[in-house]
Structure formats: structure tokens, C-alpha cells
Scaffold this motif. Structure first.
Motif, short mmCIF file in Angstrom:
data_model
loop_
_atom_site.label_atom_id
_atom_site.label_comp_id
_atom_site.label_asym_id
_atom_site.label_seq_id
_atom_site.Cartn_x
_atom_site.Cartn_y
_atom_site.Cartn_z
N ALA A 123 0.81 -1.22 0.00
CA ALA A 123 0.00 0.00 0.00
C ALA A 123 0.84 1.26 0.00
O ALA A 123 0.41 2.30 -0.49
CB ALA A 123 -0.93 0.00 1.21
N ALA A 130 -4.93 2.26 -2.28
CA ALA A 130 -5.26 1.75 -0.95
C ALA A 130 -6.31 2.62 -0.27
O ALA A 130 -7.28 2.12 0.31
CB ALA A 130 -4.00 1.68 -0.09
N PHE A 142 -3.29 -5.45 4.49
CA PHE A 142 -2.14 -4.70 4.00
C PHE A 142 -0.90 -5.59 4.10
O PHE A 142 -0.51 -6.01 5.18
CB PHE A 142 -1.95 -3.41 4.81
#
Length: 309
Positions: A123, A130, A142
Motif C-alpha cells: 500500500a 489503498a 495490508f
């Protein structure tokens, strides 16, 4: 004829050249990989400086982001400084604009993202994507610590990710870049590691080379949201059973180029000094170009493969 060159730390086997016309301007778009050789990349940029209209910096990011905070990757600075005359970009301007728009397009035109289980492989280098996934209610894992640092610790909360990024990114940006991201021949290696995180997800999102390095043999029913894929990459995803491929950048002559390439093209079209270009300029140009994500259904029993262009 304008010329845009992406000088990449990636594998030379992924090199590609295409001629395209956008808003009446003709472009030669070229990607040149240096197989992880940073000095060769610097020398190539120096050699072409002033001879091309814009550079893309491929296979490496100049910046990583956490919300409004920006961190500079130490190893990218010499490449950026090698361009004395020609604008050079790393794609972060488009990651903050185009990729947000792509996620909005998917939610409104392809399928709802609410509560979809998403593995975001990294991300910090796709902050726009994201944040947009979070905005539209996706259930995100993540994977920055897993895939960049090789530590199997998933982060399942957006707030926890932001807090962790503030601690990790200042340290990571000082590390040799090849420790964080596959470069050179490492881009052709598939280690099928961390399979459980792929299996848990409905959608695999983010940088394709992270996905490619770690993806398992079985990707049945998975949706892949990424960019920079070759024809061979598409076929490999099909063989592994992936259901749908969505690329955030358009296809040029059989290849979805990276955001750094497309941002370099936009810089030449915007025709302003690079340091004066804003997100509004990128969004205005994207409106003029009318880009939509490439959506390809990969399952063999679906007759029409292209469902959006």
C-alpha cells in the motif's frame, strides 16, 4: 514525434516499445530494463538526457507515502539527479490520481467493493489505490510487511497500517532497494510464498511484480487489480485460474505499461514545468484522454474476454 523512455531497474526481458497517438500527438513509448544495474540506469538516463521528452523511472519508486506524508527512497535519488534537462517521474502522480479513479470506476461499473476481501500487496507505493479501496468499504489486508520485508505479519486495519508506516517507512527508505522490491532477474522468480494470504482474498491488488513473485499456482476465482503486465503475464494468470484482470493503465500494443510511463506521457501533454504540475492538472488531462481501466475476464468459458476498454 515525442519520445518517452522508462529506464527501469527491472529485467531487460520485459522491454517493450510502442507507438501511440494521444490527443493528436504521436509518441514513441519505450521501456528499457537494466537487470538491476543501478549504475547502468544512471548512465542511460545521462546519455538520453535532453534527447527525449520525458523519462519514467521504472523498477524503483522515488517516493513512498502514508496519507499526506512523503518519504524519499535513498537509492532512487541518483537516478533522478541524472536527468538534468528532461523531466523524470516515478509514477506517484498517477498513483494518487488515476488509480483512485480506477477504484471508483470498478465500484460503479464492474462490481461493488464493499466488504470484498482484498490483499493489497504493497500500500505504501500505491497509496491512492489503498485509500480508495478503504473509502469504498473493502476489507483490506495490508501486505507491506509481508512482501517488502519478508515478515509474515498481516495488517488488517487501515489505522494500524498508517501507524506502522510512520515507524517503518523512514527506515525502509534508507535500505538498499533490492531488499524491498524484486529487481533484475528477481522479477522472473516465483517462490509461491505466503500462499495463505492469497487464498484468503477475493481480490489481489497492487504492484504486479510483487504479485508475480509470490502468487500461488491456484488463483481460481481471484480478481487481479494491477498494471505493467505483458501478454505472457496475462496467460500465466489465466493458467492459474484467475477470474478477472483489471489494469489501471491502458494497453499499448499488447502491453500495459507502468504508471511511471503514463505519467511521463502526461507530463509532456500538460506542457507545464514539472514542479508546477498538480493533481488537478493530472485529473484534467485524464478527463481529456478519457482513460478507462482495461477489464479482461480470464476464465476459459467466457466468450467475450474484453468487457471494458
Amino acid at each position: 514525434m515525442k519520445k518517452v523512455v522508462s529506464v527501469s531497474l527491472g529485467a531487460s526481458s520485459r522491454n517493450h516499445t510502442a507507438e501511440v497517438e494521444l490527443l493528436g500527438e504521436k509518441f514513441i513509448v519505450q521501456r528499457i530494463g537494466t537487470d538491476g544495474d543501478k549504475q547502468k540506469a544512471i548512465e542511460l538516463i545521462s546519455e538520453l538526457d535532453g534527447e527525449v521528452d520525458a523519462f519514467g523511472m521504472g523498477g524503483i519508486d522515488l517516493y513512498l507515502y502514508n496519507a499526506s506524508k512523503r518519504y524519499v527512497i535513498k537509492d532512487a535519488i541518483p537516478m533522478m539527479e541524472a536527468a538534468k534537462k528532461t523531466p523524470i517521474v516515478d509514477g506517484s502522480g498517477l498513483k494518487n490520481t488515476l488509480e483512485r479513479r480506477v477504484i471508483k470506476y470498478i465500484d460503479e461499473n464492474v462490481f461493488s467493493l464493499k466488504d470484498k476481501k482484498v490483499l493489497m500487496v504493497s500500500a505504501a507505493d500505491r497509496f491512492g489505490m489503498a485509500e480508495a479501496l478503504h473509502k469504498y468499504g473493502a476489507d483490506i489486508t495490508f501486505g507491506d510487511v509481508i512482501f517488502a520485508l519478508n515478515i509474515p505479519i498481516p495488517i488488517r486495519s487501515y489505522r494500524v497500517f498508517q501507524a506502522a508506516a510512520d515507524i517503518i517507512l523512514p527506515i525502509a527508505c534508507r535500505m538498499p532497494f533490492e531488499k524491498l522490491y524484486p529487481t533484475g532477474k528477481e522479477q522472473e522468480v516465483n517462490v509461491e510464498k505466503f500462499e495463505k494470504y492469497f487464498n484468503e482474498a477475493e481480490i489481489i491488488a497492487g504492484d504486479f511484480l510483487f504479485i508475480k513473485k509470490y502468487m500461488p499456482k491456484d488463483l481460481r476465482e481471484k480478481v487481479i487489480i494491477t498494471n505493467t503486465v505483458t501478454k505472457e503475464d496475462v496467460e500465466e494468470l489465466r493458467k492459474r485460474g484467475a477470474y478477472m484482470l483489471i489494469t489501471t493503465t491502458p494497453e499499448f500494443k499488447g502491453r500495459s505499461f507502468g504508471t511511471n510511463v503514463l505519467e511521463a506521457v502526461l507530463v509532456t501533454l500538460i506542457n507545464k514545468p514539472q514542479n508546477e504540475i498538480t493533481s488537478d492538472d493530472y485529473n484534467l488531462m485524464l478527463d481529456k484522454l478519457g482513460f478507462k481501466p482495461r477489464v479482461v475476464v480470464l476464465k476459459q468459458d467466457v466468450a467475450k474476454q474484453e468487457i471494458a476498454e
